[in-house]
Design a protein around this motif. Structure first.
Motif, short mmCIF file in Angstrom:
data_model
loop_
_atom_site.label_atom_id
_atom_site.label_comp_id
_atom_site.label_asym_id
_atom_site.label_seq_id
_atom_site.Cartn_x
_atom_site.Cartn_y
_atom_site.Cartn_z
N LYS A 68 1.88 -7.87 -10.82
CA LYS A 68 2.29 -8.23 -12.16
C LYS A 68 3.54 -7.73 -12.54
N GLN A 69 3.85 -6.43 -12.40
CA GLN A 69 5.17 -5.77 -12.54
C GLN A 69 6.36 -6.79 -11.81
N LYS A 70 6.05 -7.11 -10.68
CA LYS A 70 7.21 -8.00 -9.91
C LYS A 70 7.44 -9.52 -10.81
N GLN A 71 6.47 -9.90 -11.26
CA GLN A 71 6.19 -11.06 -11.70
C GLN A 71 7.02 -10.85 -13.33
N THR A 72 6.84 -9.80 -13.96
CA THR A 72 7.45 -9.47 -15.07
C THR A 72 8.96 -9.15 -14.92
N GLU A 73 9.23 -8.54 -13.99
CA GLU A 73 10.56 -8.47 -13.50
C GLU A 73 11.42 -9.45 -13.46
N LEU A 74 10.82 -10.54 -12.57
CA LEU A 74 11.46 -12.16 -12.21
C LEU A 74 11.51 -12.64 -13.40
N GLU A 75 10.60 -12.68 -14.45
CA GLU A 75 10.58 -13.31 -15.74
C GLU A 75 11.83 -12.87 -16.54
#
Length: 136
Positions: free
Chosen positions: A38-45
């Motif tokens: 989830k953290q990596k997904q948020t950083e990508l967004e």
């Protein structure tokens, strides 16, 4: 057939069925892994949102080179996705539970015979641990 042989065959069949049922269980994703994804997904967004606000223009010579490279990549991907690519005749399932002394020769044999080696399962049900062991 004699009775002890039938009893032995029946018990071995029951044990085999019990092991296959246990092997069919799906692994669960740990809370730590889920939070990491989830953290990596948020950083990508967030990164994508920053890029949308920028107006990036390249000089014509560089834009032509980028377009040429994009066309070459698309052509190579079309070649790779064609039906001419042979389907592997076999898959080799390996596990990280196998000791390294046995696993390395198995992977070398799979490479030598052109059989794709496929990792079965996760190490301690953790993506990061599995990836770090694979890179070793």
């Amino acid at each position: 057939m004699n009775r002890p042989l039938m009893t032995a065959l029946t018990l071995s069949a029951a044990l085999l069925c019990a092991q296959s049922v246990q092997a069919a269980e799906q692994p669960t994703v740990s809370a730590g892994d889920m939070a990491y994804m989830k953290q990596k997904q948020t950083e990508l967004e967030q990164f994508q949102a920053q890029l949308k606000g920028m107006n990036i223009t390249l000089p014509p010579a560089q834009q032509n080179k980028v377009s040429q490279l994009q066309n070459e990549i698309a052509a190579s991907q079309a070649d790779q996705n064609s039906a001419d690519r042979p389907t592997p005749q076999a898959l080799y399932f390996v596990s990280l539970g196998i000791p390294e002394e046995g696993l390395l020769p198995m992977l070398a044999d799979a490479r030598r015979f052109g059989i794709p080696a496929t990792l079965r399962g996760l190490l301690d049900n953790d993506f990061r641990k599995t990836a770090s062991v694979m890179f070793e």
